[in-house]
Structure formats: C-alpha cells, structure tokens
Design an enzyme around this catalytic site. Structure first.
Site, PDB file in Angstrom:
ATOM      1  N   HIS A 251      47.528 -36.798 -14.614  1.00  0.00           N
ATOM      2  CA  HIS A 251      46.359 -36.393 -15.397  1.00  0.00           C
ATOM      3  C   HIS A 251      46.085 -34.890 -15.306  1.00  0.00           C
ATOM      4  CE1 HIS A 251      45.148 -40.681 -15.764  1.00  0.00           C
ATOM      5  NE2 HIS A 251      45.469 -40.788 -14.500  1.00  0.00           N
TER       6      HIS A 251
HETATM    7  O1  RIB Z   1      40.735 -39.962 -14.161  1.00  0.00           O
HETATM    8  C1  RIB Z   1      41.707 -39.138 -13.559  1.00  0.00           C
HETATM    9  C2  RIB Z   1      41.050 -38.066 -12.763  1.00  0.00           C
HETATM   10  O2  RIB Z   1      40.338 -38.651 -11.674  1.00  0.00           O
HETATM   11  C3  RIB Z   1      42.052 -37.103 -12.118  1.00  0.00           C
HETATM   12  O3  RIB Z   1      41.471 -35.834 -12.044  1.00  0.00           O
HETATM   13  C4  RIB Z   1      42.248 -37.659 -10.736  1.00  0.00           C
HETATM   14  O4  RIB Z   1      42.562 -36.647  -9.776  1.00  0.00           O
HETATM   15  C5  RIB Z   1      40.892 -38.219 -10.444  1.00  0.00           C
HETATM   16  O5  RIB Z   1      40.106 -37.164  -9.965  1.00  0.00           O
END
Ligand code: RIB
Ligand code: CA
Length: 322
Positions: A251
């Site tokens: 992500h």
């Molecule tokens: O939903 C994904 C996010 O939530 C990413 O930033 C992961 O590190 C968690 O923080």
C-alpha cells in the site's frame, strides 16, 4: 484543476515522509531511499506517528529502517502518540507487535531528535520555499496538528500524497481504510487544507502488488526488503485464512512511486470528505467523482488504477540489490 497532480518536477523532488512504520511503510521508506540515491527525491525529513503499532515502536522502526538503508543521516521526528479524538487502534495482525513483521533490525546509532514532528515539518517547509511535498502513509494526525498549529504551513506545501481511504470498501471496517479509520478527524483536517491531494486509496493499492514470483526473486537476491515482503505475505495470509493469492500488497509504496512516476497510475479529480461521526461508517471517505451532486471543493486526485507490471518492475529496480 492545477497541474500539481501531473506535472513532472525537475529532480530531485523535496519530500517529507510521515509514517506509522509497519511493514509496508518500511518498504516505502526503502523505495524512497533508493529514489533519492537515483536523484529523483530529496528526503528532507521523516516523522513517525502512532498507527499500525504505538509511536514508541513506529519511531524506532523509522530510525532502524533508515539505518539499515545506510541513511541514518536522515532525521526522524516523533509525532502524535494517539489520534486527535478517537481512541488508538492498531494493525498488529498485519504488521506484528514490533511493527516490522518480526524483522529485528540493528538499532540505529543516530541521535534521537527531540523536536516534535509538526514543528520540524514547519521549519523544513519554510526552508523549501513552497516546493516541499508531503507523503503520508499512516494516520494523518501529525499533518493535521501541523496545519492547526501553523495555518500558514498550507501555503508552504506544494502537494500532499497519501496512502489512505477508498472510493469503495475498506479494510479496517467494511466502510473504512485503516489510516483514515484510525484518525478520521485528522484526515478531514488534511482534506480541508485545500492543498492538492493525491489519494492512493485501496482502489489502487489492492492492485499495486508484487507477485510472489518477484518476491521470491528478491529473496534469492538477498534484497534487504525481501524479509519484509515475506513477513507481510505470511501475516496477511493468516488474517485472510489462507486465501491470499500469490502476491504481496505494498500500500504505502504507492504515494512514494506516484511522486516520481505518476505515469504508472490513473485517477480522477474529485472532492472527498470523511465521515467522522458514523458508527458503521466512521472513517469512510466519500467521493463525488461519480455523482451529479458535487462537493464544493474538488482538490483530490483519486488514484484508481495502476499499470501492475510496470509498478512491480519499478519496485524490483528500486529494491533489488545493485
Ligand atoms: O490500509 C493500509 C494502510 O494501513 C497502510 O498504510 C498500512 O501500513 C496500514 O497503516
Ligand atoms: Ca502505513
């Protein structure tokens, strides 16, 4: 809409990166260090926020990942140890209690900065004369506090690139993505800043994956990032009860790669607002791109798609040992 979303800046792009270092935040930080080594980014500062794991861990994790990358010269500042209003939540299921999926790193030898994240960010923005770009990969608490303490900061930031939210769906709840769910009030303050925001939500980050074949290639090469991909796949596969495909989401790498390679992504300009009071819908990001009833302010580029093969190739270029 301004060109902030698309126009290529001359390199290196000055950036401040705020993270709740966790596993994918760590990979994003490694990507940023590699992009700086390639002359594409200039990391002016890093700050830690409570999120995946408590601030005491995210702060040390940021320091230790930078040290592992040979960049303990990059200052790391501690920010908020809890959301603006909500009670803290965490994502230890996906990141492990240490936040790095059990990857124990050599502790950084860098001196611990004592300046608060929001104060250091403001000082840095002044020094960058309006060119600083803010990358947020965790709950947006530090940015929100910075904008509240220093309203003029909004005139000093060129644009904000976030991993957060979703046009459809959620991972913290059925309606909300973790970073926004964790601190919806902070996310709303950032959205109301009026600054151009590149929003990499789940719509794109669930497509921004490194296939298992390439994860195993990194392992074979002894890449520093390899154990983080492996840990993420194991932890997420456990959460998904063995149904995870042979791929690893990253992500937080999306806003970092977007800053330098926007051509990998496609999106739509729109307005976005956050539900801060809902029970079922707390932290839901509501967008107006597909409705006749538009929000008054449309300062977000909602990133919706990515060239998967090209994204994975860029990750390999950045993370495979040279
Ligand atoms: O939903 C994904 C996010 O939530 C990413 O930033 C992961 O590190 C968690 O923080
Ligand atoms: Ca994160």
């Amino acid at each position: 809409m301004n060109g902030y979303f698309y126009e290529q800046k001359q390199s290196p792009i000055p950036v401040w990166i705020d993270l709740d270092t966790g596993v994918d935040d760590a990979i994003a930080l490694m990507c940023a260090c590699a992009l700086e080594a390639g002359g594409k980014l200039a990391i002016k500062g890093v700050s830690a926020v409570s999120g995946n794991v408590p601030l005491t861990r995210t702060f040390e994790n940021c320091r230790d990942v930078l040290s592992m990358c040979g960049r303990s010269d990059i200052p790391v500042y501690a920010g908020a140890d809890r959301p603006l209003i909500e009670e803290p939540v965490n994502a230890v299921g996906a990141h492990g209690a240490d936040g790095l999926g059990g990857n124990i790193l050599e502790p950084s030898k860098a001196p611990r900065e004592t300046e608060k994240a929001w104060d250091a960010l403001y000082r840095c923005a002044q020094e960058c004369h309006g060119e600083l770009e803010l990358i947020l990969t965790g709950p947006e608490t530090n940015a929100a506090i910075a904008f509240m303490k220093y309203p003029q900061l909004k005139t000093m930031i060129r644009r904000i690139l976030v991993m957060g939210g979703a046009d459809i769906g959620g991972n913290a709840t059925a309606a909300a993505e973790f970073n926004i769910y964790a601190d919806p009030h902070a996310a709303q303050a950032v959205l109301e800043s009026g600054l151009p925001i590149v929003m990499c939500g789940l719509d794109v980050t669930m497509k921004a994956v490194l296939p298992g074949r390439q994860v195993r290639e990194l392992v074979g090469l002894g890449a520093k990032a390899a154990p983080f991909f492996q840990a993420s796949m194991e932890l997420v596969n456990t959460i998904m009860k063995g149904t995870l495909g042979d791929e690893c989401t990253v992500h937080d790498a999306c806003p970092v790669l977007y800053a330098v390679y926007p051509e990998l992504f496609t999106g739509v300009e729109c307005g976005v607002s956050v539900e801060t009071r809902g029970t079922l819908t707390r932290g839901q990001t509501v967008t107006d791109w597909d409705t006749d009833n538009k929000f008054p302010v449309r300062n977000v580029l909602l990133v919706r798609d990515v060239d998967r093969a090209a994204f994975a190739q860029r990750l390999m270029e950045l993370l495979a040992p040279r």
